[in-house]
Design a protein around this motif. Structure first.
Motif, short mmCIF file in Angstrom:
data_model
loop_
_atom_site.label_atom_id
_atom_site.label_comp_id
_atom_site.label_asym_id
_atom_site.label_seq_id
_atom_site.Cartn_x
_atom_site.Cartn_y
_atom_site.Cartn_z
N ASP A 154 0.83 -1.19 0.00
CA ASP A 154 0.00 0.00 0.00
C ASP A 154 0.88 1.26 0.00
O ASP A 154 1.81 1.37 0.80
N GLY A 155 0.60 2.17 -0.90
CA GLY A 155 1.36 3.41 -0.99
C GLY A 155 2.53 3.36 -1.94
O GLY A 155 3.13 4.41 -2.25
N MET A 156 2.89 2.17 -2.44
CA MET A 156 3.97 2.06 -3.41
C MET A 156 3.46 2.42 -4.81
O MET A 156 2.26 2.40 -5.07
N ALA A 157 4.37 2.71 -5.71
CA ALA A 157 4.01 3.18 -7.05
C ALA A 157 3.63 2.00 -7.94
O ALA A 157 4.34 1.66 -8.90
N LEU A 158 2.51 1.39 -7.61
CA LEU A 158 2.02 0.25 -8.37
C LEU A 158 0.52 0.12 -8.15
O LEU A 158 -0.05 0.75 -7.25
N PRO A 205 5.70 -13.40 -6.85
CA PRO A 205 5.55 -14.74 -6.27
C PRO A 205 4.37 -14.85 -5.30
O PRO A 205 4.17 -14.02 -4.42
N LEU A 206 3.61 -15.92 -5.50
CA LEU A 206 2.50 -16.26 -4.60
C LEU A 206 2.23 -17.76 -4.74
O LEU A 206 1.83 -18.23 -5.80
N TYR A 207 2.45 -18.49 -3.66
CA TYR A 207 2.14 -19.92 -3.61
C TYR A 207 2.08 -20.31 -2.14
O TYR A 207 2.58 -19.59 -1.25
N SER A 208 1.46 -21.44 -1.86
CA SER A 208 1.16 -21.78 -0.47
C SER A 208 2.41 -21.98 0.38
O SER A 208 2.39 -21.75 1.59
N GLY A 209 3.52 -22.37 -0.23
CA GLY A 209 4.76 -22.58 0.51
C GLY A 209 5.61 -21.34 0.66
O GLY A 209 6.70 -21.39 1.27
N LEU A 210 5.17 -20.20 0.12
CA LEU A 210 5.92 -18.95 0.24
C LEU A 210 5.95 -18.53 1.71
O LEU A 210 4.90 -18.44 2.36
N THR A 211 7.13 -18.28 2.25
CA THR A 211 7.23 -17.85 3.64
C THR A 211 7.14 -16.33 3.72
O THR A 211 7.32 -15.62 2.71
N GLU A 212 6.89 -15.83 4.92
CA GLU A 212 6.87 -14.37 5.09
C GLU A 212 8.25 -13.77 4.84
O GLU A 212 8.36 -12.64 4.34
N ALA A 213 9.31 -14.50 5.17
CA ALA A 213 10.65 -14.03 4.87
C ALA A 213 10.87 -13.92 3.36
O ALA A 213 11.46 -12.95 2.87
N ASP A 214 10.38 -14.92 2.61
CA ASP A 214 10.44 -14.85 1.15
C ASP A 214 9.66 -13.63 0.66
O ASP A 214 10.12 -12.90 -0.23
N GLN A 215 8.49 -13.46 1.22
CA GLN A 215 7.64 -12.35 0.80
C GLN A 215 8.32 -11.01 1.09
O GLN A 215 8.26 -10.09 0.26
N ASP A 216 8.96 -10.90 2.23
CA ASP A 216 9.69 -9.66 2.56
C ASP A 216 10.81 -9.41 1.56
O ASP A 216 11.09 -8.27 1.18
N VAL A 230 10.77 -10.38 -1.59
CA VAL A 230 10.10 -9.92 -2.80
C VAL A 230 9.79 -8.43 -2.70
O VAL A 230 10.05 -7.64 -3.62
N VAL A 231 9.22 -8.04 -1.58
CA VAL A 231 8.81 -6.64 -1.40
C VAL A 231 10.03 -5.71 -1.40
O VAL A 231 9.99 -4.63 -1.99
N ALA A 232 11.10 -6.13 -0.73
CA ALA A 232 12.29 -5.30 -0.70
C ALA A 232 12.86 -5.11 -2.11
O ALA A 232 13.26 -3.99 -2.49
N ALA A 233 12.91 -6.19 -2.89
CA ALA A 233 13.42 -6.07 -4.26
C ALA A 233 12.50 -5.19 -5.12
O ALA A 233 12.97 -4.41 -5.94
N LEU A 234 11.20 -5.34 -4.90
CA LEU A 234 10.24 -4.52 -5.66
C LEU A 234 10.39 -3.05 -5.28
O LEU A 234 10.39 -2.17 -6.16
#
Length: 378
Positions: free
Chosen positions: A279-283, A357-368, A370-374
């Motif tokens: 939320d709030g990012m340029a996307l 990335p979005l799949y059931s085995g994605l961890t919150e660390a993985d998600q973080d 992704v977000v940092a790279a984005l």
């Protein structure tokens, strides 16, 4: 590399496949019907017909509905090419309906306008295939109402959407369609490695799809032309294909079905977390209709300078992808008269789309990660 999608296989899944390998049947045994029954029950449909891919399921669905030369099939440009190709397999003419610019689903208003023009021209479709993109159902009530008004048949391409719900009802119950098709490719909600399935409430359509998946051959005396010669006897009563699902695939799928609700809940939780942290990012984040529960096969975002952002994410180890290149812009379809500019909403979406990335085995660390790279790429 964090992939955009990935299968989730556990010990029970592996054991289910091993049990089949130790059994008497590797194909055409008892597990495929059990898998079909499990999916039909989950969807609230009367019948389910399992095949070797969702493309095959779409094809046998079109065959069961009698699609052929001189007929017209409509789908959306924002889909994988198979949704349109099956019309060509049957010898029909194919056209497209533009998407809603916010949900990326078939736009009922665009469909209504195109139907009115087609009625005047005497070119109404025989079959319409709405696509439940990214796991979210189209407005099937509106599309079903148009089907009743104009007399076309509906095949839901729910390749992304097993476990999803629309207006409180499970996708696949065929409340507003003739047939609904699912995919079990490894990146989908559940997997059979490769595989697909069609649900329907019409026994005649189920029977036609069962024949079409297995060479048009039957051992049922009730379907034969004349009496059976004996217990060995079969007849080919129509043209069909070898689209059968194996017992190993069905065993994997049956085991995966026990975790379907868990998979969908996890994907929704991860999507909600993306909604919050992005939320709030340029996307532009994906919009969900309030009457839907998405299966969240994909989490597609829209960004400016998509090519650069995509390349930087890939370089950072984030396995993003793009879904989809508009079908009508592919060389095969351009050669059939389509051109860029024909469906501007689908093209505008494509120009900015990235599936993160979005799949059931994605961890919150993985998600973080992704977000940092984005964030860095933006």
């Amino acid at each position: 590399m964090i992939p955009y999608g990935r299968q989730d296989i556990d010990a029970n899944d592996r054991q289910a496949v091993l049990d089949v390998l130790s059994s008497d049947f590797l194909t055409q045994g008892p597990v495929v019907p059990r898998f079909e029954a499990a999916v039909a029950t989950q969807c609230g449909a009367a019948h389910a017909v399992a095949v070797n891919s969702a493309t095959s399921a779409l094809h046998v669905a079109c065959m069961a509905l009698g699609l052929g030369p001189g007929d017209h099939l409509w789908t959306v440009p924002n889909t994988f090419v198979a949704s349109a190709n099956v019309g060509i397999y049957c010898g029909a003419e194919v056209d497209f309906v533009d998407i809603d610019p916010d949900t990326y689903l078939m736009c009922p208003e665009a469909l209504a306008a195109k139907l009115a023009a087609a009625e005047t021209a005497g070119r109404l479709p025989k079959v319409v295939i709405p696509v439940h993109f990214a796991g979210q159902s189209c407005d099937m009530a509106a599309i079903g109402a148009l089907a009743r008004r104009y007399g076309f048949r509906v095949i839901e391409d729910a390749s992304h959407a097993i476990g999803a719900r629309h207006a409180g009802r499970p996708v696949g119950d065929c409340a507003h369609s003739d047939i609904c098709v699912f995919s079990f490719h490894p990146v989908k909600i559940i997997t059979t490695a490769e595989g697909g399935l069609a649900t329907t409430n019409d026994p005649a359509l189920a029977q036609a799809m069962e024949l079409a998946r297995s060479h048009g051959v039957t051992r049922d005396p009730a379907l034969m032309d004349g009496p059976s010669d004996g217990g060995w006897y079969y007849q080919m009563v129509t043209l069909g294909y070898n689209y059968r699902m194996t017992e190993m695939q069905a065993a994997l799928g049956l085991s995966q079905m026990s975790r379907l609700d868990e998979f969908v809940a996890r994907r929704n939780a991860l999507a909600a977390r993306y909604d919050q942290v992005l939320d709030g990012m340029a996307l532009v984040r994906p919009l969900q209709r309030p009457d839907n529960l998405s299966a969240y096969h994909l989490y597609p975002i829209r960004v400016a300078d998509r090519g650069r952002v995509f390349a930087e994410l890939r370089a950072a180890g984030i396995g993003v992808n793009v879904h989809y290149i508009p079908v009508h812009t592919q060389p095969f379809w351009r050669a059939r008269g389509f051109a860029p500019g024909n469906f501007p909403n689908a093209e505008s979406y494509y120009a900015q789309a990235i599936s993160i990335p979005l799949y059931s085995g994605l961890t919150e660390a993985d998600q973080d990660q992704v977000v940092a790279a984005l964030r860095a790429a933006l």
